[in-house]
Design a protein around this motif. Sequence first.
Motif, mmCIF file in Angstrom:
data_model
loop_
_atom_site.group_PDB
_atom_site.id
_atom_site.type_symbol
_atom_site.label_atom_id
_atom_site.label_comp_id
_atom_site.label_asym_id
_atom_site.label_seq_id
_atom_site.Cartn_x
_atom_site.Cartn_y
_atom_site.Cartn_z
ATOM 1 N N HIS A 1 1.822 23.073 165.964
ATOM 2 C CA HIS A 1 3.101 22.357 165.970
ATOM 3 C C HIS A 1 3.388 21.763 167.346
ATOM 4 O O HIS A 1 3.764 20.583 167.453
ATOM 5 C CB HIS A 1 4.223 23.302 165.560
ATOM 6 N N GLU A 2 3.209 22.555 168.397
ATOM 7 C CA GLU A 2 3.576 22.074 169.737
ATOM 8 C C GLU A 2 2.591 21.034 170.250
ATOM 9 O O GLU A 2 3.000 20.035 170.856
ATOM 10 C CB GLU A 2 3.683 23.260 170.693
ATOM 11 N N VAL A 3 1.302 21.236 170.019
ATOM 12 C CA VAL A 3 0.322 20.231 170.429
ATOM 13 C C VAL A 3 0.529 18.945 169.632
ATOM 14 O O VAL A 3 0.336 17.833 170.151
ATOM 15 C CB VAL A 3 -1.112 20.773 170.243
ATOM 16 N N GLY A 4 0.975 19.086 168.388
ATOM 17 C CA GLY A 4 1.221 17.911 167.561
ATOM 18 C C GLY A 4 2.342 17.026 168.068
ATOM 19 O O GLY A 4 2.440 15.855 167.671
ATOM 20 N N ARG A 5 3.199 17.567 168.944
ATOM 21 C CA ARG A 5 4.272 16.757 169.514
ATOM 22 C C ARG A 5 3.775 15.843 170.634
ATOM 23 O O ARG A 5 4.493 14.944 171.062
ATOM 24 C CB ARG A 5 5.387 17.655 170.053
ATOM 25 N N LEU A 6 2.541 16.100 171.108
ATOM 26 C CA LEU A 6 1.953 15.229 172.124
ATOM 27 C C LEU A 6 1.380 13.983 171.447
ATOM 28 O O LEU A 6 1.268 13.918 170.236
ATOM 29 C CB LEU A 6 0.851 15.965 172.883
ATOM 30 N N ALA A 7 0.968 13.028 172.260
ATOM 31 C CA ALA A 7 0.406 11.795 171.695
ATOM 32 C C ALA A 7 -0.898 11.431 172.398
ATOM 33 O O ALA A 7 -1.047 10.334 172.929
ATOM 34 C CB ALA A 7 1.411 10.649 171.815
ATOM 35 N N PRO A 8 -1.876 12.362 172.445
ATOM 36 C CA PRO A 8 -3.159 12.026 173.076
ATOM 37 C C PRO A 8 -3.976 11.104 172.188
ATOM 38 O O PRO A 8 -3.679 10.936 171.006
ATOM 39 C CB PRO A 8 -3.834 13.394 173.219
ATOM 40 N N THR A 9 -5.019 10.515 172.744
ATOM 41 C CA THR A 9 -5.870 9.593 171.981
ATOM 42 C C THR A 9 -7.336 9.985 172.149
ATOM 43 O O THR A 9 -7.715 10.706 173.058
ATOM 44 C CB THR A 9 -5.691 8.145 172.473
ATOM 45 N N GLY A 10 -8.177 9.486 171.255
ATOM 46 C CA GLY A 10 -9.626 9.614 171.366
ATOM 47 C C GLY A 10 -10.102 11.045 171.469
ATOM 48 O O GLY A 10 -9.702 11.928 170.708
ATOM 49 N N THR A 11 -11.008 11.280 172.428
ATOM 50 C CA THR A 11 -11.603 12.610 172.592
ATOM 51 C C THR A 11 -10.546 13.644 172.954
ATOM 52 O O THR A 11 -10.676 14.814 172.571
ATOM 53 C CB THR A 11 -12.693 12.577 173.676
ATOM 54 N N HIS A 12 -9.527 13.258 173.685
ATOM 55 C CA HIS A 12 -8.463 14.198 174.031
ATOM 56 C C HIS A 12 -7.765 14.699 172.775
ATOM 57 O O HIS A 12 -7.440 15.887 172.656
ATOM 58 C CB HIS A 12 -7.442 13.536 174.966
ATOM 59 N N LEU A 13 -7.529 13.819 171.820
ATOM 60 C CA LEU A 13 -6.858 14.191 170.570
ATOM 61 C C LEU A 13 -7.667 15.254 169.836
ATOM 62 O O LEU A 13 -7.133 16.257 169.376
ATOM 63 C CB LEU A 13 -6.662 12.956 169.697
ATOM 64 N N ARG A 14 -8.962 15.051 169.745
ATOM 65 C CA ARG A 14 -9.811 16.000 169.023
ATOM 66 C C ARG A 14 -9.865 17.347 169.744
ATOM 67 O O ARG A 14 -9.820 18.406 169.114
ATOM 68 C CB ARG A 14 -11.221 15.428 168.857
ATOM 69 N N ARG A 15 -9.976 17.314 171.057
ATOM 70 C CA ARG A 15 -10.086 18.572 171.812
ATOM 71 C C ARG A 15 -8.787 19.365 171.757
ATOM 72 O O ARG A 15 -8.800 20.576 171.572
ATOM 73 C CB ARG A 15 -10.471 18.275 173.261
ATOM 74 N N LEU A 16 -7.659 18.674 171.905
ATOM 75 C CA LEU A 16 -6.382 19.386 171.874
ATOM 76 C C LEU A 16 -6.080 19.913 170.477
ATOM 77 O O LEU A 16 -5.472 20.976 170.324
ATOM 78 C CB LEU A 16 -5.256 18.468 172.350
ATOM 79 N N ALA A 17 -6.491 19.192 169.450
ATOM 80 C CA ALA A 17 -6.242 19.634 168.081
ATOM 81 C C ALA A 17 -6.944 20.945 167.777
ATOM 82 O O ALA A 17 -6.517 21.702 166.902
ATOM 83 C CB ALA A 17 -6.681 18.558 167.087
ATOM 84 N N ARG A 18 -8.036 21.254 168.504
ATOM 85 C CA ARG A 18 -8.790 22.485 168.267
ATOM 86 C C ARG A 18 -8.157 23.702 168.931
ATOM 87 O O ARG A 18 -8.632 24.832 168.729
ATOM 88 C CB ARG A 18 -10.220 22.321 168.787
ATOM 89 N N LEU A 19 -7.087 23.523 169.711
ATOM 90 C CA LEU A 19 -6.532 24.640 170.472
ATOM 91 C C LEU A 19 -5.921 25.732 169.598
ATOM 92 O O LEU A 19 -5.660 26.837 170.071
ATOM 93 C CB LEU A 19 -5.488 24.134 171.473
ATOM 94 N N SER A 20 -5.690 25.435 168.323
ATOM 95 C CA SER A 20 -5.207 26.491 167.422
ATOM 96 C C SER A 20 -6.323 27.475 167.072
ATOM 97 O O SER A 20 -6.061 28.567 166.575
ATOM 98 C CB SER A 20 -4.642 25.878 166.139
ATOM 99 N N GLU A 21 -7.578 27.105 167.374
ATOM 100 C CA GLU A 21 -8.714 27.977 167.106
ATOM 101 C C GLU A 21 -8.898 28.959 168.266
ATOM 102 O O GLU A 21 -8.765 28.587 169.433
ATOM 103 C CB GLU A 21 -9.990 27.152 166.911
ATOM 104 N N PRO A 22 -9.218 30.222 167.983
ATOM 105 C CA PRO A 22 -9.320 31.238 169.044
ATOM 106 C C PRO A 22 -10.297 30.877 170.156
ATOM 107 O O PRO A 22 -9.993 31.058 171.338
ATOM 108 C CB PRO A 22 -9.778 32.492 168.281
ATOM 109 N N GLU A 23 -11.478 30.345 169.826
ATOM 110 C CA GLU A 23 -12.462 30.047 170.862
ATOM 111 C C GLU A 23 -11.985 28.928 171.782
ATOM 112 O O GLU A 23 -12.167 28.986 173.003
ATOM 113 C CB GLU A 23 -13.809 29.674 170.227
ATOM 114 N N ALA A 24 -11.360 27.908 171.192
ATOM 115 C CA ALA A 24 -10.822 26.814 172.015
ATOM 116 C C ALA A 24 -9.709 27.325 172.919
ATOM 117 O O ALA A 24 -9.565 26.882 174.064
ATOM 118 C CB ALA A 24 -10.312 25.689 171.121
ATOM 119 N N ARG A 25 -8.918 28.284 172.420
ATOM 120 C CA ARG A 25 -7.850 28.862 173.240
ATOM 121 C C ARG A 25 -8.433 29.678 174.389
ATOM 122 O O ARG A 25 -7.887 29.713 175.472
ATOM 123 C CB ARG A 25 -6.931 29.719 172.383
ATOM 124 N N ARG A 26 -9.541 30.356 174.130
ATOM 125 C CA ARG A 26 -10.190 31.096 175.215
ATOM 126 C C ARG A 26 -10.702 30.145 176.283
ATOM 127 O O ARG A 26 -10.625 30.434 177.493
ATOM 128 C CB ARG A 26 -11.326 31.960 174.659
#
Length: 329
Positions: free
Chosen positions: A106-131
Amino acid sequence: MLRIHFTDADLLKTRVAATPDPLWEVAISLHRLQTRRGRWAHAHWHRTVRTRLCATGTERSLRGLLLPLVPRAAYFPDFLTPPEAGEGLAAGLEAVLATPAQRVRHEVGRLAPTGTHLRRLARLSEPEARRDLVRALRAYHDTAIAPQHDRIQARIDAERAARARAMLHSGIEGVLASLGPCLSWRSPVLHAVYPEDRDLHLNGRGLLLVPSYFNMGNPVALGDATLAPVLTYSLHHEPAPAALPADLRGSGTPLARLLGQTRATVLRLSAGGATNGELARAIGISASSVSHHTTTLCESGLILSQRHGASVLHTLTPLGAATLRANPE
């Protein structure tokens, strides 16, 4: 404009943080890297931090993850600055790691990144990406924030001394009225210069005021009004020496012999914050003599002298605090 609405219960529960919040300083220092605003106040830091980030290999995660996640905009995710960070970096990072996936999305979804940044930030809900994020935050903190710890703590100690005096003279409303040019108190509402127009009703929860070394200008509040209310605000900045003079670095010579007995006493008394009148009464000398000694100590970068109402409050700079630590008597 941000309007923070207080009740009587909120005034009783309002407090000022005693120590730097490492994750707030991480987030706000990332803002400093994205603008020239306030660069004069952190000139030494700006000159060295990029080199250190490159040398430690932190530059890649800075550009690919941290800067897109904390844009210099009206909002960045609240889960990056959990209240647990007030207990230290490790506790704060554990809280970031434990954030529910739904909240992260929800909180990352309030941002407006583009391209590769969008894909990388969208993965932050996953435990490994958070680590990976926690590792990046720790590496950035160790490289960019930790070397400034003594300077940051000394400035916050000085800020708390000033707010404590405001409290003694005028109560909590005096504290709220003395927080700087970007904040104004018109009872029962604290008005803050802000990039968006919003109201925050405390509803009896109180407010944690967090003085921030890297904040310049606008205060920063959490975006989610249901979370425990926090407001970070800027310290008063003045350039200070970056290094401790060689003759004060634990030479083994008593401090009184280095500075003179009276000046050494003024320095020690300033550790808890003291005005000219208080110093004069404690030492038993005239106010004009005190002024002479404090001027010398201030010009030497050992104390910070700031006017508060009709008096001038003297507190230690990081250099002054290091001098006392290096020369115990």
